[in-house]
Each structure stands twice: as structure tokens, then as C-alpha cells.
Design a protein around this motif. Structure first.
Motif, PDB file in Angstrom:
ATOM      1  N   THR A  25      36.758  35.700  42.588  1.00  0.00           N
ATOM      2  CA  THR A  25      35.541  36.506  42.750  1.00  0.00           C
ATOM      3  C   THR A  25      35.809  38.001  42.648  1.00  0.00           C
ATOM      4  O   THR A  25      34.875  38.801  42.734  1.00  0.00           O
ATOM      5  CB  THR A  25      34.888  36.228  44.119  1.00  0.00           C
ATOM      6  N   VAL A  26      37.058  38.396  42.457  1.00  0.00           N
ATOM      7  CA  VAL A  26      37.422  39.812  42.468  1.00  0.00           C
ATOM      8  C   VAL A  26      37.811  40.296  41.080  1.00  0.00           C
ATOM      9  O   VAL A  26      38.586  39.639  40.366  1.00  0.00           O
ATOM     10  CB  VAL A  26      38.584  40.069  43.445  1.00  0.00           C
ATOM     11  N   THR A  27      37.252  41.430  40.688  1.00  0.00           N
ATOM     12  CA  THR A  27      37.627  42.095  39.435  1.00  0.00           C
ATOM     13  C   THR A  27      38.668  43.161  39.758  1.00  0.00           C
ATOM     14  O   THR A  27      38.473  43.977  40.658  1.00  0.00           O
ATOM     15  CB  THR A  27      36.407  42.760  38.777  1.00  0.00           C
ATOM     16  N   LYS A  28      39.769  43.161  39.045  1.00  0.00           N
ATOM     17  CA  LYS A  28      40.831  44.124  39.314  1.00  0.00           C
ATOM     18  C   LYS A  28      40.484  45.466  38.681  1.00  0.00           C
ATOM     19  O   LYS A  28      40.657  45.667  37.476  1.00  0.00           O
ATOM     20  CB  LYS A  28      42.168  43.599  38.770  1.00  0.00           C
ATOM     21  N   LEU A  49      25.581  43.690  54.249  1.00  0.00           N
ATOM     22  CA  LEU A  49      26.004  42.301  54.089  1.00  0.00           C
ATOM     23  C   LEU A  49      27.091  42.153  53.035  1.00  0.00           C
ATOM     24  O   LEU A  49      27.993  41.335  53.162  1.00  0.00           O
ATOM     25  CB  LEU A  49      24.795  41.423  53.708  1.00  0.00           C
ATOM     26  N   ASP A  50      27.024  42.945  51.986  1.00  0.00           N
ATOM     27  CA  ASP A  50      28.011  42.863  50.902  1.00  0.00           C
ATOM     28  C   ASP A  50      28.528  44.265  50.597  1.00  0.00           C
ATOM     29  O   ASP A  50      27.773  45.133  50.169  1.00  0.00           O
ATOM     30  CB  ASP A  50      27.370  42.245  49.656  1.00  0.00           C
ATOM     31  N   ILE A  51      29.820  44.466  50.807  1.00  0.00           N
ATOM     32  CA  ILE A  51      30.404  45.788  50.553  1.00  0.00           C
ATOM     33  C   ILE A  51      31.496  45.709  49.489  1.00  0.00           C
ATOM     34  O   ILE A  51      32.386  46.556  49.438  1.00  0.00           O
ATOM     35  CB  ILE A  51      30.957  46.413  51.852  1.00  0.00           C
ATOM     36  N   SER A  52      31.416  44.695  48.640  1.00  0.00           N
ATOM     37  CA  SER A  52      32.413  44.557  47.578  1.00  0.00           C
ATOM     38  C   SER A  52      32.485  45.810  46.709  1.00  0.00           C
ATOM     39  O   SER A  52      33.579  46.274  46.345  1.00  0.00           O
ATOM     40  CB  SER A  52      32.083  43.337  46.702  1.00  0.00           C
ATOM     41  N   LYS A  53      31.323  46.364  46.393  1.00  0.00           N
ATOM     42  CA  LYS A  53      31.285  47.556  45.549  1.00  0.00           C
ATOM     43  C   LYS A  53      31.971  48.736  46.235  1.00  0.00           C
ATOM     44  O   LYS A  53      32.610  49.565  45.582  1.00  0.00           O
ATOM     45  CB  LYS A  53      29.846  47.916  45.199  1.00  0.00           C
TER      46      LYS A  53
END
Length: 500
Positions: free
Chosen positions: A301-304, A381-385
Motif C-alpha cells: 500500500t506504500v509508494t516509495k 483518519l488518514d495521514i499517509s500523505k
């Protein structure tokens, strides 16, 4: 469970997602009455069949299709002539007398209804579930003191009746009657009610392992179930104070005091780091201590992101805004970094749990004239960015059981600089590879390390690459394998007839 959750609830949700991925049946248990549980759970991606609330379960409420109940429905049920009723600010008057107060959810469904007597004092309050049905009623005495709580099943039958006994204007004790339709069980207080709930679950789902995340709230119930259950104490924080100087400290964290003093009644305690597990084994039986990481992530699920994909000199902090996080230290460190790198900025993300402390931090930032460079952001809720755009994370806590955000940052390629507190940094950070660990309070070394990383693009990229690689130790596959210990231990426990 609230929309803005703490680290403990976040860990529970991550654990549920982990078990779901590998086909391991699991449910989150909640003990508090909350008519909005269903929407809160859904907001966190928890499915309707993946949790049990005590009140819903004992009232035989499982998955429910959405219903509609509007204020006009309440007026009809109260048999009020609509032509004679006037409404102002949710208050309903009959011939000039206040009769009802009707509040609604954001979806328009009725939330609660206050009923008023001839003297315009409220006599009872009906609470409705957000899914559209009457959930409970509170009955008050003539002085508007709480006397009885009644909880209903979907057909409107009384399933739980809780009576409050007052002494000197304070609640002295409560009695509870649970009616399952066949027999009535009389209990005293919330502890017995929780123990009854856990016993019912143990009978319905035999050979289950019960993991306690909030021991302060449910330890007594866990230790007093009628049906034997496999009990595991999950440590989300330090288990005692002064552990840096005394790893065998018996000044136990109040959250864990009861189970640690009664560990003979528990089957195991779960530490999330090697360091805490080692400290626990210094004073507790070795076979009671299990190491399982609370951190887990899905590499797919992670983009490097490379350096060019990130905001230049962006630093982040992610935690509750609370004194033990020592965010003032992070601000001091950033101030030193900013003096050398004027373009550096610092974003602090997290739920404010201490308003006074928050005010002190804002005053500190103002005095350092960093209002433009340092920004606070509320819980998300989502802090991926946030991770994907950052170049550096700073962690300066006084203590932790573990900090999932450290591994989250590393899994997004963000190097981490942390003070050397117990427990967390040594579990995730490999000094000189994916970040650095500095002595507690050494702002100068923390700042110079950060400056070096931010100014040396080649070194930063090397650290970022190692961050991605090191985080693989805590991939979902690796962490799920650790949980097999509990499955095996629970199976052995039940094979022995529920004997430790």
C-alpha cells in the motif's frame, strides 16, 4: 470508540485489519453505552460483524438495517394533537406548556427525547440509536436525579435495567437486572455486568483468547468471569515508573496495577518491544511474558517517494498533544534547525488532550516567532500523505509503551530522530541507517543530526531507503506470525480444561 481515537484504539483497529487479512476471526469489544457506535466503527473501516458492544449484545442487537424515525413520529407516539403543538429550538409546547425536547442526529433521525411533567421539569429521557430505534430510557426523580436506566431490544422489550442508589446526593452503588427472555440475572455494578458479558461471549465463542487493551476498565471483569477464559494483558504503555534507572521498578503504572499484582490469574502479558519484554522478564515469570509488535503495515500500500517528491525541509510530529509527549522539546529542536535552514517548516499533528498544555505550546511558538513555520493540525483518519511529503520526524516523549508512528514514518521512508526513552526508539530505529537516537534532553545533538540529514541529499536518500527496508521487519506477514503464539497458548489452555 470515538471518531478521534487514541493510540490504543488505533492499535486495536490495526490488529483487527491484520487478523482480517489472514482470515483470523476477531472482534473488537466495547463496554460503554453509545448509540452512535455503529457509525463510529464504520468510519474506521470496522465492519458490523467485527465488533460487539456490551449493551447491544445483551439486548440481542446485532447487524441492523437503517431505519427512519423523525420528530413527527415522536409526536404521534406521544399522541399529541399536531395542530395544537408549537416548536421553538427543538422544544415542543402544548397549550404553552413545555412538553418535549427532541434532538436529532445529522442524518435527521431522532437522537434523544426529554419528557416534561406539568411543572415543566423533565421526568424521563429516551435515547435513540443512530440506526433508528429506541435504545434506552433514563427515569428521573422529582429532583431530576437519575434513578433508573432501561435498555431495550429491537422489539422494545426491557433487557437491561440499571437502578442507581443515592446516598448523600452521590451514587453509592448500582444494581443491574439482565433479562435474556428466559431468565433474569441480578448483578451489582458495572464490573459484574462486564464479567457477565464476557462470560456470555465465552460460552458463545468457546476457546477464544481475550486480549485486554484497557486494563484499568476491565481487569476485575476479566478476572471474575463465570466461564474460564484465556486472558492476555496487552501493554500499551510503560508498566512501571522510573524504568530508566530501575528496570525492576514495582511502582506500577496505575492502568496495569491490578493485573500485575494478580498476574497469577492471567495467562500472559504482551509487550510490544524487545526492551520492555526483557524488563518484564526481570520480575515476572518468563513464561508469562510474550513479545508481539503492535506495529504492522502492508508494503503493497506504500509508494516509495524520493526526495524530489517531498516538501523541502518538511518536518513532522504525530502524537496526542499531551505533556508526556514533550512537544516543547521538539519545538526547541526545530528552532535550532530553523536557524540553520530558514526554509524548514514543522507540522504537528494530533488530538489535543490537554488544553492548558496546548496553550503553553502556542505561547512558546509565539515567543520564538515561529508562528508561520510551525503549524498544528487536528487528528486525521488518514495521514499517509503527511508521511509521504515529509523529510524528517522528531520524537521526544518522556516514556511510551511503543510508538506506532515511528514505524509508520519509517514505512513511508521518513527518517526519525528520537530521544532515548523507554520504550520504542530502540525497537525501530537503527542509528546511522534509518535515523538516530540521542540522549534524553540533548537538543543540540538532535538538531545537528537533523540539519546534517536535511542538508545532505545523498545521505537523506540513503536513510530513507533504509527506512523502507527496516520497516519490513514489521510487515503484516511478520507480525501475524508473532500472534500465532497466542493462538497456540490459548489452544493449550482450553485443552487443559481452562486451567493455567
Amino acid at each position: 470508540m470515538k471518531i478521534k481515537v487514541s493510540g490504543i484504539e488505533n492499535a486495536q483497529i490495526k490488529r483487527l485489519v491484520l487478523f482480517r487479512k489472514f482470515g483470523k476471526p476477531a472482534k473488537i469489544l466495547t463496554m460503554l453505552y453509545d448509540p452512535e457506535t455503529s457509525v463510529r466503527m464504520a468510519a474506521h473501516g470496522v465492519h458490523a460483524d467485527e465488533y460487539f458492544n456490551l449493551y447491544d449484545y445483551l439486548c440481542d442487537i446485532r447487524e441492523v438495517e437503517q431505519r427512519q424515525i423523525q420528530p413527527t413520529d415522536i409526536l404521534k407516539m406521544a399522541k399529541l394533537p399536531l395542530s395544537s403543538v408549537t416548536e421553538k429550538n427543538k422544544r415542543y409546547y402544548l397549550k404553552g406548556k413545555l412538553t418535549l425536547f427532541i434532538d436529532t442526529f445529522s442524518n435527521g433521525n431522532v437522537k434523544r427525547v426529554l419528557h416534561y411533567g406539568p411543572d415543566e421539569k423533565y421526568t424521563s429521557e429516551d435515547k435513540y440509536d443512530v440506526r433508528g430505534f429506541l435504545s434506552s430510557t433514563i427515569i428521573f426523580d422529582v429532583n431530576q436525579r437519575r434513578l433508573v436506566d432501561i435498555y431495550y431490544d429491537l422489539a422494545g422489550n426491557k433487557r437491561i435495567t440499571q437502578r442507581w442508589q443515592l446516598k448523600d446526593e452521590k451514587v453509592s452503588k448500582t444494581s443491574v437486572i439482565v433479562d435474556d427472555g428466559q431468565r433474569k440475572t441480578i448483578l451489582t455494578g458495572k464490573n459484574e455486568l462486564q464479567a457477565y458479558f464476557l462470560s456470555q461471549l465465552a460460552e458463545a465463542f468457546p476457546q477464544s483468547a481475550f486480549i485486554t487493551d484497557r486494563a484499568l476498565d476491565v481487569s476485575w471483569a476479566m478476572e471474575n468471569t463465570k466461564t474460564p477464559i484465556y486472558k492476555a494483558l496487552f501493554l500499551h504503555n510503560i508498566h512501571a515508573t522510573n524504568l530508566l534507572k530501575n528496570p525492576t521498578s514495582k511502582d506500577y503504572n496505575f492502568n496495569y496495577r491490578q493485573p500485575l499484582l494478580n498476574l497469577n490469574q492471567w495467562d500472559c502479558m504482551i509487550a510490544q518491544t524487545d526492551q520492555q519484554a526483557a524488563d518484564c522478564r526481570l520480575q515476572f515469570p518468563d513464561d508469562k511474558v510474550v513479545k508481539i509488535s503492535g506495529a504492522s503495515w502492508d508494503p503493497e500500500t506504500v509508494t516509495k517517494n524520493k526526495l524530489k517528491d517531498r516538501q523541502p525541509y518538511k518536518m513532522i510530529s504525530i502524537s496526542r498533544i499531551s505533556p508526556e509527549k514533550r512537544i516543547e522539546e521538539q519545538i526547541h529542536i526545530f528552532n535550532k534547525i530553523h536557524a540553520e535552514i530558514p526554509d524548514a517548516t514543522f507540522d504537528i499533528w494530533g488530538l489535543v488532550s490537554d488544553d492548558d498544555y496546548f496553550d503553553k505550546l502556542k505561547q512558546q511558538i509565539k515567543e520564538l516567532k515561529l508562528e508561520k513555520e510551525i503549524q498544528f493540525h487536528d487528528f486525521a483518519l488518514d495521514i499517509s500523505k503527511v508521511y509521504d511529503e515529509a523529510q524528517l520526524m522528531i520524537v521526544t516523549s518522556e516514556y511510551e509503551g511503543v510508538m506506532l508512528v515511528i514505524n509508520e514514518a519509517l514505512s513511508h521512508g521518513v527518517p526519525v530522530i528520537a530521544y532515548d526513552f523507554k520504550y520504542a526508539p530502540r525497537e525501530f530505529i537503527i542509528p546511522g541507517e534509518n535515523g538516530n537516537i540521542v540522549a534524553m534532553g540533548d537538543r543540540g545533538i538532535a538538531a545537528s543530526t537533523g540539519i546534517d540529514l536535511l542538508q545532505d541529499k545523498k545521505k537523506w536518500q540513503e536513510y530513507s531507503n533504509h527506512a523502507y527496508e527496516s520497516a519490513l521487519r514489521f510487515s503484516q506477514k511478520e507480525v501475524f506470525a508473532q500472534w500465532q503464539q497466542i493462538s497456540e497458548r490459548a489452544a493449550e489452555f482450553y485443552e487443559k480444561g481452562g486451567q493455567q
